[in-house]
Design a protein around this motif. Structure first.
Motif, PDB file in Angstrom:
ATOM      1  N   LYS A 170      46.941  29.690  49.805  1.00  0.00           N
ATOM      2  CA  LYS A 170      46.625  29.392  48.408  1.00  0.00           C
ATOM      3  C   LYS A 170      45.290  29.983  47.971  1.00  0.00           C
ATOM      4  CE  LYS A 170      49.205  25.012  48.236  1.00  0.00           C
ATOM      5  NZ  LYS A 170      49.083  23.534  48.151  1.00  0.00           N
ATOM      6  N   THR A 171      44.335  30.038  48.891  1.00  0.00           N
ATOM      7  CA  THR A 171      42.982  30.488  48.536  1.00  0.00           C
ATOM      8  C   THR A 171      42.710  31.941  48.901  1.00  0.00           C
ATOM      9  OG1 THR A 171      42.074  29.754  50.668  1.00  0.00           O
ATOM     10  CG2 THR A 171      42.068  28.149  48.848  1.00  0.00           C
ATOM     11  N   SER A 172      43.588  32.525  49.732  1.00  0.00           N
ATOM     12  CA  SER A 172      43.352  33.882  50.270  1.00  0.00           C
ATOM     13  C   SER A 172      42.052  33.949  51.053  1.00  0.00           C
ATOM     14  CB  SER A 172      43.357  34.927  49.143  1.00  0.00           C
ATOM     15  OG  SER A 172      44.598  34.947  48.487  1.00  0.00           O
ATOM     16  N   LEU A 173      41.701  32.834  51.679  1.00  0.00           N
ATOM     17  CA  LEU A 173      40.510  32.776  52.518  1.00  0.00           C
ATOM     18  C   LEU A 173      40.942  32.668  53.972  1.00  0.00           C
ATOM     19  CD1 LEU A 173      38.378  30.235  50.439  1.00  0.00           C
ATOM     20  CD2 LEU A 173      38.033  32.708  50.572  1.00  0.00           C
ATOM     21  N   GLY A 174      40.173  33.260  54.866  1.00  0.00           N
ATOM     22  CA  GLY A 174      40.523  33.274  56.276  1.00  0.00           C
ATOM     23  C   GLY A 174      40.361  31.923  56.941  1.00  0.00           C
TER      24      GLY A 174
END
Length: 274
Positions: free
Chosen positions: A42-46
């Motif tokens: 959802k956040t495109s964070l690793g």
């Protein structure tokens, strides 16, 4: 000696676009209680970044209990991309208290960590400084080794000087190897009123009036969070009175301030309308 309390972000600097993603995700059905793989999608964070960016959002007052805080809800509605100078100042306000928020203040700001020490002790004394000077002073206050302190305080300086963070406040500006902390681009009176209202809840609770001197010299108070001297803070109070946010009684000393707001969050909303 005090503890620095600046390891919450790992190696990740404050970036508003990442905090915006966390904030939007927190407003969805599962909030930030969702599984890590879902949060990453959802956040495109690793994997290692989701929690660290969430920590920034929590400390900046936008997330509480894995959902948007009341302030975070207003930001989502009125500044969903976190582009407004109002949002920058709002985040600065909460970051200045470390992870303690608006709890009763400690005897020494350093007890709440490096960020509170920097805003409420160091900057009022040294409005122009180098990173080395900040390190030297911090090393005499905090128990961590100098190399650790140097690594952590850089994230404070980056937060105030990088365009992707809070640079629009101009709370600190950079001139070659010097940092300057006396030329802040102050927010409008409604946001200053919101700050005053929240600090009033913290220190004065249900008081119907407070001595002006108590506000001007409040520990970890309005002057420190705006980065101004007492004289300039009085000018801010005069502006609040002009907007009907407070009333001042200054005919006969001791001078007093009387609150005329109904709800702090209403002031925050109005700040975005100006």
């Amino acid at each position: 000696m005090a503890k620095l309390q600046l390891h919450f972000n790992g190696s990740f600097a404050l970036k508003k676009d990442e905090i915006s993603r966390i904030l939007h995700t927190a407003a969805q059905d599962e909030g930030l209680n969702d599984s890590l793989p879902n949060l990453m999608e959802k956040t495109s964070l690793g994997n290692g970044k989701v929690g660290r960016v969430k920590s920034w959002a929590v400390r900046a007052g936008l997330i509480k209990n894995n959902r948007p805080s009341p302030e975070g809800e207003i930001v989502l509605r009125l500044d969903p991309s976190l582009e407004s100078n109002i949002t920058d100042w709002l985040m600065h306000f909460y970051l200045s208290f470390g992870d303690r928020g608006l709890k009763p203040t400690p005897e020494n700001p350093a007890d709440w960590g490096g960020w509170s020490y920097f805003i409420y002790t160091f900057l009022p004394r040294y409005s122009k400084f180098t990173s080395e000077e900040l390190l030297d002073h911090s090393a005499s206050v905090f128990e961590e080794e100098s190399k650790v302190i140097a690594d952590r305080i850089k994230f404070i300086l980056r937060a105030y000087t990088e365009f992707t963070a809070l640079a629009s406040c101009k709370f600190i500006t950079q001139e070659k190897d010097k940092y300057v902390g006396k030329d802040a681009h102050l927010p409008n009176s409604y946001l200053v009123g919101y700050f005053l209202a929240k600090l009033w809840e913290r220190n004065f609770k249900s008081e119907g009036s407070v001595l002006t001197e108590s506000i001007l010299n409040e520990k970890m108070g309005l002057a420190g969070v705006l980065g101004v001297k007492v004289e300039a803070l009085q000018e801010q109070l005069n502006a609040l009175e002009a907007y009907g946010i407070i009333e001042q009684r200054r005919t006969v000393p001791p001078f007093q301030v009387i609150p005329r707001w109904d709800e702090p969050l209403a002031l925050l909303e109005k700040a975005y309308d100006r």
